[in-house]
Design a protein around this motif. Structure first.
Motif, PDB file in Angstrom:
ATOM      1  N   MET A   1      36.156  35.232  28.423  1.00 49.80           N
ATOM      2  CA  MET A   1      35.880  34.711  29.760  1.00 49.80           C
ATOM      3  C   MET A   1      34.695  35.473  30.346  1.00 49.80           C
ATOM      4  O   MET A   1      34.464  36.631  30.001  1.00 49.80           O
ATOM      5  CB  MET A   1      37.085  34.897  30.692  1.00 49.80           C
ATOM      6  N   TYR A   2      33.965  34.816  31.245  1.00 47.00           N
ATOM      7  CA  TYR A   2      32.828  35.425  31.928  1.00 47.00           C
ATOM      8  C   TYR A   2      33.141  35.466  33.408  1.00 47.00           C
ATOM      9  O   TYR A   2      33.565  34.459  33.991  1.00 47.00           O
ATOM     10  CB  TYR A   2      31.564  34.595  31.677  1.00 47.00           C
ATOM     11  N   GLY A   3      32.958  36.617  34.052  1.00 42.47           N
ATOM     12  CA  GLY A   3      33.312  36.710  35.455  1.00 42.47           C
ATOM     13  C   GLY A   3      32.499  37.725  36.227  1.00 42.47           C
ATOM     14  O   GLY A   3      31.569  38.347  35.710  1.00 42.47           O
ATOM     15  N   THR A   4      32.892  37.888  37.479  1.00 39.18           N
ATOM     16  CA  THR A   4      32.194  38.742  38.424  1.00 39.18           C
ATOM     17  C   THR A   4      33.120  39.830  38.941  1.00 39.18           C
ATOM     18  O   THR A   4      34.230  39.540  39.396  1.00 39.18           O
ATOM     19  CB  THR A   4      31.694  37.903  39.618  1.00 39.18           C
ATOM     20  N   VAL A   5      32.652  41.072  38.876  1.00 37.26           N
ATOM     21  CA  VAL A   5      33.380  42.180  39.494  1.00 37.26           C
ATOM     22  C   VAL A   5      33.176  42.035  41.005  1.00 37.26           C
ATOM     23  O   VAL A   5      32.056  42.088  41.481  1.00 37.26           O
ATOM     24  CB  VAL A   5      32.856  43.555  39.012  1.00 37.26           C
ATOM     25  N   TYR A   6      34.267  41.804  41.733  1.00 39.95           N
ATOM     26  CA  TYR A   6      34.126  41.618  43.165  1.00 39.95           C
ATOM     27  C   TYR A   6      34.642  42.800  43.979  1.00 39.95           C
ATOM     28  O   TYR A   6      34.415  42.871  45.189  1.00 39.95           O
ATOM     29  CB  TYR A   6      34.778  40.314  43.635  1.00 39.95           C
ATOM     30  N   LYS A   7      35.296  43.747  43.312  1.00 40.32           N
ATOM     31  CA  LYS A   7      35.788  44.907  44.047  1.00 40.32           C
ATOM     32  C   LYS A   7      35.998  46.075  43.089  1.00 40.32           C
ATOM     33  O   LYS A   7      36.566  45.904  42.015  1.00 40.32           O
ATOM     34  CB  LYS A   7      37.114  44.542  44.719  1.00 40.32           C
ATOM     35  N   PHE A   8      35.511  47.235  43.477  1.00 43.01           N
ATOM     36  CA  PHE A   8      35.737  48.481  42.755  1.00 43.01           C
ATOM     37  C   PHE A   8      36.312  49.432  43.791  1.00 43.01           C
ATOM     38  O   PHE A   8      35.610  49.899  44.676  1.00 43.01           O
ATOM     39  CB  PHE A   8      34.429  49.027  42.170  1.00 43.01           C
ATOM     40  N   GLU A   9      37.598  49.683  43.693  1.00 38.07           N
ATOM     41  CA  GLU A   9      38.323  50.404  44.740  1.00 38.07           C
ATOM     42  C   GLU A   9      38.744  51.779  44.246  1.00 38.07           C
ATOM     43  O   GLU A   9      39.428  51.894  43.228  1.00 38.07           O
ATOM     44  CB  GLU A   9      39.551  49.570  45.117  1.00 38.07           C
TER      45      GLU A   9
ATOM     46  N   SER B   1      36.929  38.377  38.958  1.00 41.95           N
ATOM     47  CA  SER B   1      37.303  36.969  39.030  1.00 41.95           C
ATOM     48  C   SER B   1      36.581  36.205  37.926  1.00 41.95           C
ATOM     49  O   SER B   1      35.361  36.298  37.786  1.00 41.95           O
ATOM     50  CB  SER B   1      36.928  36.374  40.388  1.00 41.95           C
ATOM     51  N   PHE B   2      37.358  35.464  37.163  1.00 43.46           N
ATOM     52  CA  PHE B   2      36.825  34.614  36.095  1.00 43.46           C
ATOM     53  C   PHE B   2      37.023  33.160  36.515  1.00 43.46           C
ATOM     54  O   PHE B   2      37.870  32.457  35.990  1.00 43.46           O
ATOM     55  CB  PHE B   2      37.539  34.897  34.774  1.00 43.46           C
ATOM     56  N   GLY B   3      36.293  32.733  37.518  1.00 42.25           N
ATOM     57  CA  GLY B   3      36.416  31.370  38.007  1.00 42.25           C
ATOM     58  C   GLY B   3      37.807  31.053  38.538  1.00 42.25           C
ATOM     59  O   GLY B   3      38.298  29.952  38.367  1.00 42.25           O
ATOM     60  N   GLY B   4      38.450  31.997  39.164  1.00 44.46           N
ATOM     61  CA  GLY B   4      39.786  31.793  39.710  1.00 44.46           C
ATOM     62  C   GLY B   4      40.874  32.526  38.953  1.00 44.46           C
ATOM     63  O   GLY B   4      41.923  32.836  39.502  1.00 44.46           O
TER      64      GLY B   4
ATOM     65  N   SER C   1      32.478  52.864  34.166  1.00 43.63           N
ATOM     66  CA  SER C   1      31.393  52.043  33.615  1.00 43.63           C
ATOM     67  C   SER C   1      31.500  50.578  34.037  1.00 43.63           C
ATOM     68  O   SER C   1      30.595  49.795  33.783  1.00 43.63           O
ATOM     69  CB  SER C   1      31.387  52.129  32.087  1.00 43.63           C
ATOM     70  N   LEU C   2      32.587  50.207  34.707  1.00 49.87           N
ATOM     71  CA  LEU C   2      32.787  48.814  35.096  1.00 49.87           C
ATOM     72  C   LEU C   2      32.198  48.483  36.462  1.00 49.87           C
ATOM     73  O   LEU C   2      32.503  47.445  37.030  1.00 49.87           O
ATOM     74  CB  LEU C   2      34.279  48.481  35.072  1.00 49.87           C
ATOM     75  N   LYS C   3      31.343  49.346  36.974  1.00 42.69           N
ATOM     76  CA  LYS C   3      30.648  49.059  38.228  1.00 42.69           C
ATOM     77  C   LYS C   3      29.478  48.120  37.929  1.00 42.69           C
ATOM     78  O   LYS C   3      28.330  48.431  38.191  1.00 42.69           O
ATOM     79  CB  LYS C   3      30.149  50.349  38.878  1.00 42.69           C
ATOM     80  N   GLN C   4      29.780  47.001  37.330  1.00 37.96           N
ATOM     81  CA  GLN C   4      28.794  45.985  36.960  1.00 37.96           C
ATOM     82  C   GLN C   4      28.972  44.788  37.882  1.00 37.96           C
ATOM     83  O   GLN C   4      30.011  44.618  38.493  1.00 37.96           O
ATOM     84  CB  GLN C   4      29.033  45.516  35.524  1.00 37.96           C
TER      85      GLN C   4
ATOM     86  N   TYR D   1      31.911  40.174  30.651  1.00 34.46           N
ATOM     87  CA  TYR D   1      32.658  39.316  29.750  1.00 34.46           C
ATOM     88  C   TYR D   1      33.983  40.005  29.449  1.00 34.46           C
ATOM     89  O   TYR D   1      33.997  41.208  29.169  1.00 34.46           O
ATOM     90  CB  TYR D   1      31.912  39.109  28.431  1.00 34.46           C
ATOM     91  N   LEU D   2      35.073  39.273  29.474  1.00 30.90           N
ATOM     92  CA  LEU D   2      36.364  39.771  29.034  1.00 30.90           C
ATOM     93  C   LEU D   2      36.619  39.152  27.671  1.00 30.90           C
ATOM     94  O   LEU D   2      36.469  37.940  27.498  1.00 30.90           O
ATOM     95  CB  LEU D   2      37.489  39.376  29.991  1.00 30.90           C
ATOM     96  N   LEU D   3      36.977  39.975  26.698  1.00 32.73           N
ATOM     97  CA  LEU D   3      37.240  39.512  25.338  1.00 32.73           C
ATOM     98  C   LEU D   3      38.608  40.020  24.922  1.00 32.73           C
ATOM     99  O   LEU D   3      38.952  41.180  25.156  1.00 32.73           O
ATOM    100  CB  LEU D   3      36.175  40.042  24.379  1.00 32.73           C
ATOM    101  N   MET D   4      39.421  39.140  24.306  1.00 39.08           N
ATOM    102  CA  MET D   4      40.767  39.514  23.867  1.00 39.08           C
ATOM    103  C   MET D   4      41.030  39.017  22.447  1.00 39.08           C
ATOM    104  O   MET D   4      40.533  37.971  22.053  1.00 39.08           O
ATOM    105  CB  MET D   4      41.825  38.903  24.791  1.00 39.08           C
ATOM    106  N   ARG D   5      41.833  39.805  21.721  1.00 35.76           N
ATOM    107  CA  ARG D   5      42.303  39.383  20.404  1.00 35.76           C
ATOM    108  C   ARG D   5      43.693  39.965  20.192  1.00 35.76           C
ATOM    109  O   ARG D   5      44.027  41.015  20.720  1.00 35.76           O
ATOM    110  CB  ARG D   5      41.346  39.804  19.302  1.00 35.76           C
ATOM    111  N   ALA D   6      44.462  39.244  19.377  1.00 33.48           N
ATOM    112  CA  ALA D   6      45.816  39.689  19.076  1.00 33.48           C
ATOM    113  C   ALA D   6      45.790  40.699  17.962  1.00 33.48           C
ATOM    114  O   ALA D   6      44.892  40.777  17.174  1.00 33.48           O
ATOM    115  CB  ALA D   6      46.674  38.506  18.681  1.00 33.48           C
TER     116      ALA D   6
END
Length: 139
Positions: free
Chosen positions: A90-98, A110-113, A127-130, A134-139
């Motif tokens: 998924m591709y998304g936007t970091v909207y908060k770094f708390e 947020s990845f489109g909701g 390092s996630l202050k971007q 992209y979020l990537l997952m595998r089993a």
């Protein structure tokens, strides 16, 4: 390739009562006791159950080449993509770094909701202050 974060998680709960085809999962890092993940996943595309172990990565880009585009694009012929090694992207936007108490931080994406909250030590998540990831997952 710009991997900002990668870890293995064990799913502690899967809540599919709220939405069709989407479940909110919670998971605990297998490598760091202080890292917790809450994530909305399209379980029609990437089925998940309590107790599943998944690898989760966050990256700023999928290829070695610097890009001038924003968002997803098909790789060129012969171009290696980080997405090739994962099952769900998924591709998304970091909207908060708390910043919390002590060394604790929470990163919200947020990845489109579909939402992600990653909580843990500043040392692992700084390092996630971007702006976009992209979020990537595998089993």
């Amino acid at each position: 390739m710009s991997t900002l974060f990668e870890d293995s998680f064990k799913t502690t709960s899967v809540d599919s009562a709220r939405y069709d085809r989407v479940s909110r999962i919670t998971a605990q890092s297998l490598n760091h006791d202080d890292i917790h993940l809450t994530l909305d996943v399209n379980t029609e595309l990437f089925p998940m159950s309590k107790g599943d172990v998944v690898t989760v990565a966050l990256a700023s880009q999928l290829t070695d080449k610097e890009t001038t585009y924003s968002g997803w694009r098909e790789p060129k012929v012969g171009e290696k993509s980080l997405a090739d090694d994962y099952d769900y992207v998924m591709y998304g936007t970091v909207y908060k770094f708390e910043e919390g108490s002590g060394e604790k931080v929470a990163v919200y994406v947020s990845f489109g909701g579909l939402l992600l909250c990653l909580e843990g030590g500043y040392r692992h998540l700084s390092s996630l202050k971007q702006e976009n990831v992209y979020l990537l997952m595998r089993a």
